[in-house]
Motif scaffolding. Structure first.
Motif, PDB file in Angstrom:
ATOM      1  N   LYS A 349       0.942  -0.628  -0.158  1.00  0.00           N
ATOM      2  CA  LYS A 349       0.310   0.413  -0.471  1.00  0.00           C
ATOM      3  C   LYS A 349       0.896   1.473   0.280  1.00  0.00           C
ATOM      4  N   ASP A 350       2.252   1.203  -0.121  1.00  0.00           N
ATOM      5  CA  ASP A 350       2.818   2.438   0.217  1.00  0.00           C
ATOM      6  C   ASP A 350       3.431   2.598  -1.152  1.00  0.00           C
ATOM      7  N   ILE A 351       3.351   4.154  -1.685  1.00  0.00           N
ATOM      8  CA  ILE A 351       3.055   4.138  -2.887  1.00  0.00           C
ATOM      9  C   ILE A 351       4.668   4.927  -3.502  1.00  0.00           C
ATOM     10  N   THR A 352       5.155   5.213  -2.039  1.00  0.00           N
ATOM     11  CA  THR A 352       6.952   5.470  -2.731  1.00  0.00           C
ATOM     12  C   THR A 352       7.560   3.845  -3.029  1.00  0.00           C
ATOM     13  N   ARG A 353       6.853   2.730  -3.272  1.00  0.00           N
ATOM     14  CA  ARG A 353       7.576   1.833  -3.143  1.00  0.00           C
ATOM     15  C   ARG A 353       7.107   0.795  -5.010  1.00  0.00           C
ATOM     16  N   MET A 354       5.762   1.965  -5.207  1.00  0.00           N
ATOM     17  CA  MET A 354       5.239   1.736  -6.177  1.00  0.00           C
ATOM     18  C   MET A 354       5.896   2.422  -7.705  1.00  0.00           C
ATOM     19  N   GLY A 355       5.270   2.549  -8.945  1.00  0.00           N
ATOM     20  CA  GLY A 355       5.936   3.110  -9.864  1.00  0.00           C
ATOM     21  C   GLY A 355       5.399   2.640 -11.230  1.00  0.00           C
ATOM     22  N   GLY A 356       4.993   3.304 -12.160  1.00  0.00           N
ATOM     23  CA  GLY A 356       5.656   3.540 -13.568  1.00  0.00           C
ATOM     24  C   GLY A 356       3.782   1.913 -14.072  1.00  0.00           C
ATOM     25  N   LEU A 357       3.094   1.654 -12.739  1.00  0.00           N
ATOM     26  CA  LEU A 357       1.998   0.472 -13.198  1.00  0.00           C
ATOM     27  C   LEU A 357       1.283   1.175 -14.073  1.00  0.00           C
ATOM     28  N   PHE A 358       1.402   2.374 -15.489  1.00  0.00           N
ATOM     29  CA  PHE A 358       0.680   2.786 -16.574  1.00  0.00           C
ATOM     30  C   PHE A 358       0.949   1.999 -16.974  1.00  0.00           C
ATOM     31  N   LEU A 426       3.085   6.452 -13.453  1.00  0.00           N
ATOM     32  CA  LEU A 426       4.659   7.486 -13.825  1.00  0.00           C
ATOM     33  C   LEU A 426       5.637   6.816 -12.985  1.00  0.00           C
ATOM     34  N   GLY A 427       6.751   7.287 -13.799  1.00  0.00           N
ATOM     35  CA  GLY A 427       8.463   6.525 -13.385  1.00  0.00           C
ATOM     36  C   GLY A 427       8.737   5.429 -13.768  1.00  0.00           C
ATOM     37  N   PRO A 428      10.090   5.145 -13.475  1.00  0.00           N
ATOM     38  CA  PRO A 428      10.744   4.128 -13.107  1.00  0.00           C
ATOM     39  C   PRO A 428       9.317   3.005 -12.472  1.00  0.00           C
ATOM     40  N   VAL A 429       9.915   1.449 -12.722  1.00  0.00           N
ATOM     41  CA  VAL A 429       8.820   0.970 -12.381  1.00  0.00           C
ATOM     42  C   VAL A 429       9.755   0.449 -10.836  1.00  0.00           C
ATOM     43  N   LYS A 430       9.166   0.396  -9.821  1.00  0.00           N
ATOM     44  CA  LYS A 430      10.196   0.496  -8.476  1.00  0.00           C
ATOM     45  C   LYS A 430       9.673  -1.386  -7.725  1.00  0.00           C
ATOM     46  N   GLY A 431       9.188  -1.206  -7.712  1.00  0.00           N
ATOM     47  CA  GLY A 431       8.307  -2.705  -7.009  1.00  0.00           C
ATOM     48  C   GLY A 431       7.503  -3.870  -7.879  1.00  0.00           C
ATOM     49  N   ILE A 432       6.340  -4.759  -7.377  1.00  0.00           N
ATOM     50  CA  ILE A 432       6.036  -5.478  -8.658  1.00  0.00           C
ATOM     51  C   ILE A 432       5.263  -4.218  -9.673  1.00  0.00           C
ATOM     52  N   ALA A 433       5.719  -4.849 -10.879  1.00  0.00           N
ATOM     53  CA  ALA A 433       4.791  -4.501 -12.157  1.00  0.00           C
ATOM     54  C   ALA A 433       3.663  -5.488 -11.855  1.00  0.00           C
TER      55      ALA A 433
END
Lengths: 478, 464, 165, 106
Positions: A349-358, A426-433
């Motif tokens: 649920k932590d948004i800092t560990r997400m990214g690029g999910l688009f 947006l941005g790069p994928v950080k965690g699980i895609a």
């Protein structure tokens, strides 16, 4: 019994009564139970929609069963009630549909559907109740249902927070009940229709506001709502964004716009509380990193705007406030459900560990964006119109500083929602895609986004219903 | 017909003890039949389907029984709770079983006598019948805590008896005999200070017997240390009959006065608040229920303090609810203790998954006790608050109402620690309790829900 | 009046002795003595039936109960006995002043009763009152006795077959 | 007896109160079960005196006697039960002092 009265009874008691059958049905077949739950909510929605047509022609429907001591059981469908009932049943039905897939791999599903349908039924009952005691009765039923639902995962933290939510709203409701008893002593009845135009002492207004503010998670009772994010996402969408918190707003409108006359002090105090709540919660939403907490704080903030609109006392403002209930319900429901898809697939649920999910979940992202636009108030989404009306209402009633506060809040809303979208999609994928959710779940989210858009594009139709509601209020500067 | 209420348990007692005992199965069924018969008879009599005249027995026995609806309520509850206690003690074997059944029947006779007595001293005698059988029942297993709880109860109860007897002595001087009519007449005389003092002494005695704050010290110990089925009986009906029911009778004798009202309101509100606060800090399930009992009894006393007809009706209604709810909660506690071997709430958790019926019924009971609509507890609390408010005691009404938030708080903590939440690994193998514990729990919660739903319809009848 | 006053004083003194006596046995004897004085008072007030009951049951039966309890439970060494005596004096030193203060307080608090004492001469035979008017109480007495019987059955079963459940 | 009835009443009341205070004092300061029981017994004696005196003064001696007899019966039963408890207690703890044996939280 007239057809209107029958529709009222069906709208309330089909889901309330039917909910008790769901656990039994669930022992036999899970899918039968799910479909049954959906049907129960649909019946309620259909009845309320039919009543909406009646109300639009300028009539009202009433069902009354007399009890002594002023405790008669009265259901009444006027513009405000029907509008609210349709909104909650519509969003509720979509959320139930979403739950089919979302909840399918957890334990206690029987209880889940039982409570969700019971909740929606009580919500309908509350909306139609024309008697303070039965209003309180349904009010507490919703509190009970949300207690069980927040504690759905049964972890220690879940249960503690469920207890917290229950206790805060229960204490608020008790304060409100004291206010009701006070009114009872003055009037000898709990029947709202008999109290029209009564001027209440300040203390009583304060007590009742305690209940309202605790239910709608407004300052200073807001803490339980973000904490309740531990619940499954459909539950948070249902209870804590779309429907439950609107109870407070609805009862505010019902009591202080339609029935009692609010004193001058409260005409200033309520907007101040609302503005403070809106701004502080918006600030909190800016710094939170838990996706659900951000959306929850956003809810607290938006509810403040609704209060603001209702408390302006001008026609435009009240219309805006009521429209806001619809728009915010649709859009916030969509946001929470998307958050549910994201949370389930990204396992955090932590948004800092997400990214690029688009890239991996474009449909959800688009729907999320649509709902977010509506909340930000970007035309032609529905949220734009409601916000516009509320601001106009504030200007209209000569409270310029309120309008300014509101604009500031709107800007904050845009900022934190952009931040949220940015970090997640947006941005790069950080965690699980994360992958896209199941077809049904995505459909529900898209549906809500489309409805948000549609409600804005065809703003005439909801506005018509709202005008019918406002026409029956007193104490509005027209 | 009214004599049957006294003689049937008495005769059953004799018959059971005359017949060869065997495994005690027969005694259990016979006692169950007595309790059910009483339940049915009281219900029928309340509906007016059974006459309450003494008939030819009146000529023969001169018991001067008083038969009114208030008494019938107690008779009904005695049958209900007694049957529940009996069922929850069904697993007892050997000497414990036969003693348990015999003493239960004696206590039932005592409660029936209380319900029907029309004389202050007879009231006292039957209080003692209930009390003595309770002492022995608490010490039934003769283990450590039971003996201690029993002795504590015995001592406090004896002090209460002394106060009541002093009151009787004063009434001897101040009133023309001991019958309710004579006492009422004496109390109605304005300058009769001795009668007033006697009333005060008797009230004090009843406060001790009922375990109200500040005389509540013995009650948690007695409830907690008693064997599970006995605590169902004690908490459900025995101490309530001895303390509160008698209080109802007594308060109705006195003409409305500000002093009496002030005392009742103060004691009632104190009990509500102190009981609820103390319950918050408990970790033994039964002890928490005992403190909750004190708190709920406070509502009844406070409602009596209004002195209005509505207040009295509300007090009796809450008396009914409280008996039903508390015996159900104690049955649930018995089920938990029987299945897991502990009542320490910190060592329990998530039992709803393994004890679904017990878990669900206990949720109903706690919500009703906390006053959540539409369960029966809500209506009685609402009536109490309305009665307090309209009698001009707004402050007390507000406290009583807010204290139900405390009630919810401690009961939620009970739920969280025992039923709700995740199942502890060491409780993986726990099974649902037997039918003897489930049936009463289901029946009582059906009553709670049913009364709650039906109540608005019978509201009008109830107030008259 | 004088005789009665002397009897009352004697009874109070006997009660005082009962509670301060340092041996259980002496306390029991003093208790019996209190009962006996009470019996005499009852006789002089014209209550012979109750007096007989008091004498036989309280002075007799209860003393027997106490003595049997003492003999079943009580063992004391001389050491304990001496230390206990010390202790008791310390503990009971406030009682006599308290009693005197209470007596004075009662004396000065005398008030008109609010009822006239009419010496209602309705005296009938106690036995007939008991039997004709208080029959419900008699039934209650029977129940109390039965409860006592089952109490004895339960509590005096002998320590060996103490069964858990 | 040529004295005012009210004086009689206060006389009896005073002495009954004295007896009861003695018993209550004993009841309160001791931690020994048997002592507590003896204190209780003394208190009951005081009450018995009060009842008989009240009956005597109001002219309802017969009623008072009936009451006293009932009270005595109840008293004996309570004493028997208490004795049973004490003996069991002694069997378990080999002591009659509640201070040493307390297991229940106050």
């Amino acid at each position: 019994m007239s057809s209107g009265a029958l529709l009222l009874l069906l709208a309330v008691f089909v889901p309330v009564g039917g909910a008790f059958l769901l656990p039994l049905l669930g022992r036999w077949s899970a899918s039968a139970r799910n479909i049954m739950a959906f049907l129960l909510v649909l019946v309620s929605l259909a009845c309320s929609t039919r009543l909406l047509l009646t109300v639009l022609t300028g009539q009202t429907a009433v069902y009354k069963f007399p009890f002594p001591l002023g405790m008669s059981f009265i259901l009444s469908a006027d513009g405000l009630a029907v509008f609210m009932a349709v909104v909650s049943a519509l969003i509720g039905a979509i959320i139930v549909l979403f739950s089919f897939d979302y909840i399918s791999h957890y334990e206690n599903q029987n209880e889940y559907y039982f409570m969700v349908v019971l909740f929606l039924g009580s919500m309908t009952g509350l909306v139609y109740s024309q008697n303070l005691i039965f209003l309180y009765l349904f009010w507490e039923l919703t509190a009970f249902a949300s207690w069980r639902l927040i504690g759905f995962y049964r972890g220690r933290k879940d249960v503690l927070r469920a207890d917290k939510a229950f206790l805060v709203t229960f204490f608020g409701a008790l304060a409100m009940l004291i206010g009701f008893v006070f009114i009872y002593q003055q009037t000898g009845t709990f029947d709202l229709a008999a109290m029209k135009g009564l001027a209440l002492p300040g203390l009583v207004v304060g007590l009742i506001l305690c209940g309202i503010l605790s239910k709608s998670a407004t300052l200073p009772f807001q803490t339980w709502l973000p904490d309740a994010g531990v619940a499954p996402s459909p539950v948070t969408a249902l209870l804590h964004a779309a429907v439950l918190v609107k109870i407070g707003v609805y009862v505010f409108a019902r009591l202080f716009l339609m029935t009692f006359v609010l004193g001058a002090f409260w005409h200033t105090a309520v907007p101040v509380i609302a503005a403070a709540s809106a701004l502080i919660a918006a600030g909190a939403a800016l710094i939170e990193t838990d996706i659900k907490r951000v959306i929850a704080y956003s809810t607290v903030s938006q509810i403040g705007f609704i209060f603001l609109g209702l408390a302006t006392g001008s026609l435009v403002g009240v219309v805006g406030g009521l429209l806001f209930i619809l728009m915010h319900g649709l859009a916030k429901g969509g946001l929470f459900l998307s958050a549910g898809i994201i949370e389930q697939n990204a396992r955090t649920k932590d948004i800092t560990r997400m990214g690029g999910l688009f890239a991996t979940m474009p449909v959800t992202a688009a729907a999320f964006a649509g709902c977010a636009f509506s909340i930000m108030g970007i035309p032609p989404f529905g949220g734009f119109f409601s916000k516009y009306f509320v601001i106009a209402g504030a200007v209209d009633s000569g409270q310029l500083w309120l309008a300014l506060t509101f604009v500031l809040g709107a800007v904050l809303t845009i900022i934190y929602l952009f931040r949220l979208f940015n970090l997640i999609f947006l941005g790069p994928v950080k965690g699980i895609a994360a992958r896209e959710g199941s077809r049904l779940m995505v459909f529900c989210v898209v549906l809500l986004a489309v409805l948000s858009l549609g409600a804005g594009a065809l703003i005439n139709y909801p506005a018509m219903a709202v005008r019918a509601a406002v026409a029956q209020m007193n104490g509005i500067v027209k | 017909m009214i004599y049957l209420f006294i003689f049937i348990p008495f005769l059953a007692l004799i018959v059971i003890n005359l017949l060869p005992q065997g495994e005690g199965e027969f005694a259990g069924w016979a006692a169950l039949a007595v309790f059910s018969a009483q339940l049915a008879a009281a219900a029928l009599a309340a509906c007016g389907l059974i006459g309450l005249g003494g008939g030819w027995l009146d000529q023969l026995l001169h018991f001067r029984l008083l038969s009114d609806r208030t008494g019938l309520l107690l008779l009904f509850l005695a049958g209900l709770v007694g049957g529940t206690a009996l069922l929850s003690g069904w697993r007892l074997r050997g000497a414990s079983r036969s003693n348990f059944i015999n003493l239960l029947l004696i206590a039932l006779t005592g409660i029936n006598g209380l319900a029907l007595a029309s004389d202050l001293f007879s009231l006292y005698v039957f209080i003692e019948v209930v009390a003595v059988s309770s002492f022995v029942l608490i010490a039934l297993f003769r283990e450590r805590s039971g003996l201690e709880g029993s002795f504590k109860y015995l001592m406090m109860s004896a002090l209460a008896s002394v106060l009541m007897l002093s009151a009787v002595a004063c009434f001897l001087v101040a009133a023309d005999g001991m019958s309710f009519a004579a006492v009422r007449a004496a109390l109605a005389v304005p300058g009769n200070y001795l009668a007033r003092a006697a009333l005060g002494l008797f009230l004090c005695g009843l406060f001790i017997k009922g375990g109200l704050v500040p005389f509540h010290g013995w009650l948690p110990d007695a409830y907690m240390s008693a064997p599970a089925p006995v605590s169902v009986f004690l908490a459900g009906i025995a101490t309530k009959a001895a303390g509160l029911f008698t209080l109802v009778r007594l308060v109705r004798l006195a003409p409305a006065s500000a002093d009496l009202s002030a005392v009742l309101l103060l004691v009632g509100t104190l009990s509500i608040v102190v009981g609820a606060l103390a319950a918050l800090g408990q970790r033994d399930m039964k002890r928490m229920l005992a403190y909750s009992s004190i708190s709920q009894m406070g509502y009844i006393v406070a409602a009596l303090g209004t002195g209005s007809a509505l207040g009295n009706a509300a007090a009796l209604f809450h008396f009914f609810n409280h008996a039903v709810l508390k015996s159900q909660l104690f049955v649930n506690a018995a089920a938990v203790e029987e299945q897991t071997g502990t009542r320490d709430m910190d060592r329990l958790g998530g039992l709803a998954a393994r004890l679904p019926v017990t878990g669900t019924t206990s949720v109903i009971a706690i919500l009703s006790t906390a006053g959540l609509p539409p369960l029966s507890g809500f209506w009685s609390k609402l009536l109490i608050v309305i009665a307090l408010w309209t009698a001009g005691h707004q402050f007390y009404a507000a406290i009583a109402l807010l204290a139900s938030g405390l009630t919810l708080a401690y009961f939620l903590s009970l739920q969280r620690r025992v039923f709700f939440g995740r199942l502890r690994p060491e409780l993986e193998n726990v099974k649902e309790a037997g039918a003897a514990l489930l049936l009463p729990a289901l029946g009582l919660s059906a009553l709670t829900v049913g009364v709650g739903l039906v109540f608005p319809f019978i509201l009008g009848m109830f107030i008259k | 009046m004088i005789t009665m006053a002397i009897l009352l004083v004697a009874m109070a003194l006997a009660a005082l002795w009962t509670v301060t006596a340092n041996l259980y046995l002496r306390a029991t004897i003093a208790l019996a003595l209190t009962s006996v004085i009470l019996t005499v008072i009852m006789f002089r007030l014209g209550a012979p039936t109750a007096a007989v009951f008091e004498l036989s049951v309280c002075a007799g039966l209860i003393s027997v109960i106490f003595i049997s309890v003492i003999s079943l439970t009580h063992r004391l060494t001389l050491q304990e006995f001496l230390s206990r005596r010390q202790n008791r004096f310390a503990r009971f030193r406030y009682l006599p002043p308290l009693l005197i203060a209470a007596a004075l307080a009662m004396y000065f608090a005398r008030q008109p009763l609010g009822v006239s004492l009419p010496w209602r001469e309705t005296v009938t035979d106690a036995r007939s009152v008991m039997w004709d008017l208080r029959r419900f109480d008699l039934f209650g007495q029977v129940m109390v006795l039965l409860a006592g019987v089952f109490g004895v059955v339960t509590l005096f079963r002998g320590a060996k077959n103490r069964d858990g459940r | 007896m040529g004295v005012e009835p009210a004086t009689w009443f206060w006389l009896f009341l005073t002495f009954a109160a004295l007896v009861m205070i003695s018993g209550l004092y004993c009841f309160l300061v001791t931690f020994n079960l048997l002592r507590m029981l003896i204190g209780l017994e003394i208190i009951i004696k005081g009450v018995t005196l009060l009842i008989i005196a009240a009956g005597f003064l109001s002219g309802q001696l017969a009623l008072a006697q009936a009451i006293v007899i009932t009270v005595i019966v109840i008293e004996v039963v309570i004493m028997v039960v208490a004795a049973g408890l004490i003996i069991n207690f002694h069997d378990l703890f080999d002591s009659l002092n509640v201070k040493n044996t307390r297991s229940l939280k106050g």
